[in-house]
Design an enzyme around this catalytic site. Sequence first.
Site, PDB file in Angstrom:
ATOM      1  CE  LYS A  14      -3.619  -2.285   2.740  1.00 39.32           C
ATOM      2  NZ  LYS A  14      -4.364  -2.270   4.021  1.00 39.32           N
ATOM      3  CE  LYS A  20      -4.406   1.665   4.915  1.00 38.12           C
ATOM      4  NZ  LYS A  20      -3.536   1.112   5.973  1.00 38.12           N
ATOM      5  CB  SER A  28      -2.624   1.353  12.573  1.00 37.48           C
ATOM      6  OG  SER A  28      -2.187   2.324  11.649  1.00 37.48           O
ATOM      7  CB  VAL A  85       8.364   0.784   6.159  1.00 38.58           C
ATOM      8  CG1 VAL A  85       7.857   1.781   5.114  1.00 38.58           C
ATOM      9  CG2 VAL A  85       9.783   0.357   5.820  1.00 38.58           C
ATOM     10  N   GLY A 139      -7.129  -4.078   2.084  1.00 42.83           N
ATOM     11  CA  GLY A 139      -8.270  -4.059   2.982  1.00 42.83           C
ATOM     12  C   GLY A 139      -7.836  -3.932   4.429  1.00 42.83           C
ATOM     13  CB  ALA A 145      -0.005  -9.164   9.919  1.00 43.98           C
TER      14      ALA A 145
END
Length: 215
Positions: free
Chosen positions: A20, A103, A166, A191, A48, A52
């Site tokens: 992404k 996003k 996140s 990253v 989506g 993980a």
Amino acid sequence: MAQRVTGKITPGSAVVSTAKGICGENFDMPSELLRQQLPQARVAVKTGPNLAKEIETHQITGTVVASEDRELCKLVQNMLASRHFRVYANHDQRGVELAGALKNIYAIIAGIASAMEAGHNTKGVFLTRSLAEMCRFGTRLGAKAATFLGLSGVGDLFVTCTSPLSRNFQVGFGIGMGKSLATTLREVGQVVEGINTTKLVKNKADQMGIYMPLA
């Protein structure tokens, strides 16, 4: 990576991007880079709300496979689907990739808001306006508006803006706590695509005259 494997990819092979982000000033999507390097391959994108660690523990999860090649979408669906992992097909590949990249910008802002102890009313406004901003930008770049209302759009936006798993949220939270960007990135230790994406999208929006106050 594509350059390293090009000799092993036979004509018609399926290659699925799980990245992404946006690459460079040319504003290339991951699928576009794959097509440039692997012209012999059939390319799809998987994206989506897919944390993980939750997939690993078999939490019910949905993902999106996107390609204009409908048979390729079916192939990926059949390969990946399970009782706890539902795979939906979407043929707006550009929209799906833009949603997955955009996003991350708003996840950073969500982390800042969380560190500042913003209330639910504030977060409700923020998420709604984030989605509007994503849709406004994406449709100007050729995406379909409906894509941003699906799993790869609002679904991924919700997860990445509310979960401490996140990485982009973690960076925003650190900034909101008063830490420098360099310190926060070092603590996250992975990253964080949203930093680069924010710069590229801000420049692109300015060039095209797209109103994006949050970005």
